[in-house]
Design a protein around this motif. Structure first.
Motif, PDB file in Angstrom:
ATOM      1  N   ASP A  63      48.994  21.482 -23.248  1.00  0.00           N
ATOM      2  CA  ASP A  63      48.129  22.453 -23.916  1.00  0.00           C
ATOM      3  C   ASP A  63      46.672  22.281 -23.485  1.00  0.00           C
ATOM      4  OD1 ASP A  63      50.193  23.658 -25.302  1.00  0.00           O
ATOM      5  OD2 ASP A  63      49.973  22.398 -27.085  1.00  0.00           O
ATOM      6  N   GLU A  74      44.315  36.204 -13.020  1.00  0.00           N
ATOM      7  CA  GLU A  74      44.730  35.880 -14.377  1.00  0.00           C
ATOM      8  C   GLU A  74      46.080  35.169 -14.301  1.00  0.00           C
ATOM      9  OE1 GLU A  74      46.470  38.512 -17.914  1.00  0.00           O
ATOM     10  OE2 GLU A  74      44.316  38.866 -17.628  1.00  0.00           O
ATOM     11  N   LYS A 132      47.410  39.385 -11.273  1.00  0.00           N
ATOM     12  CA  LYS A 132      47.916  38.785 -12.507  1.00  0.00           C
ATOM     13  C   LYS A 132      49.272  38.158 -12.210  1.00  0.00           C
ATOM     14  CE  LYS A 132      45.642  42.256 -15.438  1.00  0.00           C
ATOM     15  NZ  LYS A 132      45.848  43.320 -16.455  1.00  0.00           N
ATOM     16  N   ASN A 143      42.030  27.449 -17.817  1.00  0.00           N
ATOM     17  CA  ASN A 143      41.969  28.874 -18.160  1.00  0.00           C
ATOM     18  C   ASN A 143      43.295  29.578 -17.853  1.00  0.00           C
ATOM     19  OD1 ASN A 143      40.824  31.256 -19.113  1.00  0.00           O
ATOM     20  ND2 ASN A 143      40.040  31.830 -17.095  1.00  0.00           N
ATOM     21  N   LEU A 171      53.230  41.648 -21.354  1.00  0.00           N
ATOM     22  CA  LEU A 171      52.371  40.833 -20.503  1.00  0.00           C
ATOM     23  C   LEU A 171      52.397  41.472 -19.116  1.00  0.00           C
ATOM     24  CD1 LEU A 171      50.701  38.355 -19.696  1.00  0.00           C
ATOM     25  CD2 LEU A 171      52.848  37.072 -19.465  1.00  0.00           C
ATOM     26  N   PHE A 180      46.242  23.688 -19.959  1.00  0.00           N
ATOM     27  CA  PHE A 180      46.173  25.144 -19.966  1.00  0.00           C
ATOM     28  C   PHE A 180      44.774  25.622 -20.359  1.00  0.00           C
ATOM     29  CE2 PHE A 180      50.995  25.913 -20.820  1.00  0.00           C
ATOM     30  CZ  PHE A 180      51.254  25.664 -19.488  1.00  0.00           C
ATOM     31  N   GLU A 181      44.234  25.012 -21.391  1.00  0.00           N
ATOM     32  CA  GLU A 181      42.901  25.407 -21.866  1.00  0.00           C
ATOM     33  C   GLU A 181      41.838  25.081 -20.825  1.00  0.00           C
ATOM     34  OE1 GLU A 181      39.915  24.541 -25.680  1.00  0.00           O
ATOM     35  OE2 GLU A 181      41.955  23.710 -25.666  1.00  0.00           O
ATOM     36  N   LYS A 224      46.421  31.355 -19.661  1.00  0.00           N
ATOM     37  CA  LYS A 224      46.869  31.933 -20.923  1.00  0.00           C
ATOM     38  C   LYS A 224      48.301  31.509 -21.210  1.00  0.00           C
ATOM     39  CE  LYS A 224      43.838  35.978 -20.678  1.00  0.00           C
ATOM     40  NZ  LYS A 224      43.760  37.461 -20.710  1.00  0.00           N
ATOM     41  N   SER A 225      48.609  31.346 -22.489  1.00  0.00           N
ATOM     42  CA  SER A 225      49.929  30.845 -22.869  1.00  0.00           C
ATOM     43  C   SER A 225      50.591  31.766 -23.889  1.00  0.00           C
ATOM     44  CB  SER A 225      49.787  29.431 -23.449  1.00  0.00           C
ATOM     45  OG  SER A 225      51.045  28.894 -23.771  1.00  0.00           O
ATOM     46  N   TYR A 226      51.871  32.093 -23.637  1.00  0.00           N
ATOM     47  CA  TYR A 226      52.665  32.928 -24.537  1.00  0.00           C
ATOM     48  C   TYR A 226      53.937  32.154 -24.880  1.00  0.00           C
ATOM     49  CZ  TYR A 226      49.548  36.567 -22.761  1.00  0.00           C
ATOM     50  OH  TYR A 226      48.434  37.302 -22.406  1.00  0.00           O
ATOM     51  N   SER A 270      49.139  33.115 -16.218  1.00  0.00           N
ATOM     52  CA  SER A 270      49.730  32.998 -17.550  1.00  0.00           C
ATOM     53  C   SER A 270      51.012  32.196 -17.502  1.00  0.00           C
ATOM     54  CB  SER A 270      50.037  34.384 -18.127  1.00  0.00           C
ATOM     55  OG  SER A 270      48.883  35.175 -18.206  1.00  0.00           O
TER      56      SER A 270
END
Length: 398
Positions: free
Chosen positions: A208, A185, A144, A215, A240, A211-212, A217-219, A187
């Motif tokens: 955006d 993963e 991660k 794959n 996270l 990112f989608e 993840k966005s915070y 992010s």
């Protein structure tokens, strides 16, 4: 000219100012605490192994021989403007100069648990530590990884967001090539609700979508409470989890500037006018008053809300300061300014392509450059290093 100019710093602005000052005939000395100039924009490829550390440096000894300025490898420990003295570690003082250019960069905002993240825009050696951790995760086969950057509410121009996106996309691309992207993963995180907004709405929407599509993840908009060994704790106490955290803190005024007699803004950067000259107000009638300039990340820059400190602007400021010193010495009324040159300009690399991003007062645009964009950025890196060493001619305006 026999007049001496002392340049404090060893980055884009310091080098460019020294080059132009020598062209104008000044006696120039650079004081920097490194043996090499580090080319941060191309260091994004060190973590993925595409570039080595040596690929991203230019030896100051080589630059000194080519341009005939003097380089002193020392750490500046004190700036005493009122008494016209610069103190360095290892020697009592160095104050034999007629003009002073301050270009020592910025320090980083403090974050609780900063020992638990690495930064691509921190000390150069951190890029190798990121690579080492990434290599271990690749050897493990899963992990991660989180990438992010912060902001400075006291001076929004001191954000460094581009390199965070670039390292993120390059790591994604490398993992995909290795066939193990689905085991990781990835992010992205940032405390502001619209990170990257200074690039313009078009770029923000494109990010955006990327990112989608990838794959990731966005915070966003979650303030950081602290960094811990295995992740990031946000203000709402959510966590996270990460095996590797890469974070770029926003810039803050260096401690070196405090108690110097320099005029500072709220974030601790040096106040200048449009000519890059420091606006100090002590001893106005003194015959000992001398011109001081601040350029690059050291300066508090004026301009639109979306303004950002970048390498090309630092070089514009360097040329501006060098010319204005020349004009002062020659008794010319002409002056050059930097404010009309403020824009955002970057080729944001992804490892398998790039995006050309540009913004000024009239427009904001983002143009995808599949495949060729990656080689354009690599070509810029080659050009930058070789042109600075006078191995190839410089392109006007670059």
């Amino acid at each position: 000219m026999s007049k001496k100019v002392l340049v404090l710093g060893g980055g884009f602005a310091a080098l460019e100012s020294a080059i132009w000052l020598k062209k104008y005939g000044f006696d120039v000395t650079i004081i920097t605490n490194r043996k090499y100039m580090y080319v941060y924009p191309i260091s994004i490829w060190i973590p993925t192994g595409e570039y080595s550390f040596e690929d991203c440096i230019i030896d100051w000894e080589k630059l000194q021989k080519v341009h005939k300025f003097e380089v002193k490898q020392e750490k500046v420990t004190k700036i005493d403007i009122k008494n016209k003295k610069i103190y360095c570690e290892g020697e009592k003082e160095n104050c034999n100069f007629d003009y002073l250019i301050i270009s020592v960069g910025a320090s980083k905002m403090k974050h609780k648990g900063s020992e638990h993240f690495l930064s691509i825009c921190g000390a150069p050696e951190e890029s190798l530590k990121i690579k080492e951790k990434l290599d271990k995760l690749i050897e493990k086969g899963s992990g991660k990884i989180a990438f992010g950057f912060g902001g400075n509410p006291k001076d929004p121009s001191n954000v460094r967001g581009g390199p965070a996106f670039e390292v993120l996309f390059n790591v994604h691309n490398k993992l995909k090539k290795l066939g193990i992207r689905n085991k990781f993963e990835l992010s992205f995180f940032a405390p502001m609700p619209k990170p990257g907004a200074r690039m313009g709405e078009k770029a923000l929407k494109a990010m955006d979508k990327w990112f989608e599509m990838l794959n990731i993840k966005s915070y966003k908009g979650k303030k950081i409470k602290e960094f811990v060994e295995d992740g990031i704790i946000f203000e709402d106490n959510s966590k996270l989890e990460t095996d590797l955290t890469m974070f770029i803190p926003a810039g803050n005024g260096p401690e070196l500037f405090k108690d110097t007699g320099l005029p500072l803004n709220e974030a601790g950067f040096i106040r200048i006018n449009e000519y890059c000259e420091v606006q100090h107000n002590f001893d106005e009638n003194s015959s000992d008053k001398f011109p001081i300039f601040a350029i690059g990340d050291s300066a508090a820059i004026d301009g639109p809300d979306w303004r950002a400190k970048q390498g090309h602007l630092a070089e514009v400021m360097a040329k501006t300061a060098a010319f204005n010193i020349y004009a002062m010495e020659k008794g010319l009324e002409e002056r050059k300014e930097y404010i009309s040159h403020i824009n955002i300009l970057c080729v944001m690399d992804s490892g398998n392509g790039a995006a050309f991003v540009y913004r000024d007062n009239k427009r904001a645009t983002m143009i995808p450059l599949p495949i060729i964009g990656h080689w354009m950025k690599k070509g810029w890196g080659w050009y930058f290093k070789n042109s600075k060493l006078n191995k190839i001619p410089r392109i006007p305006g670059m």
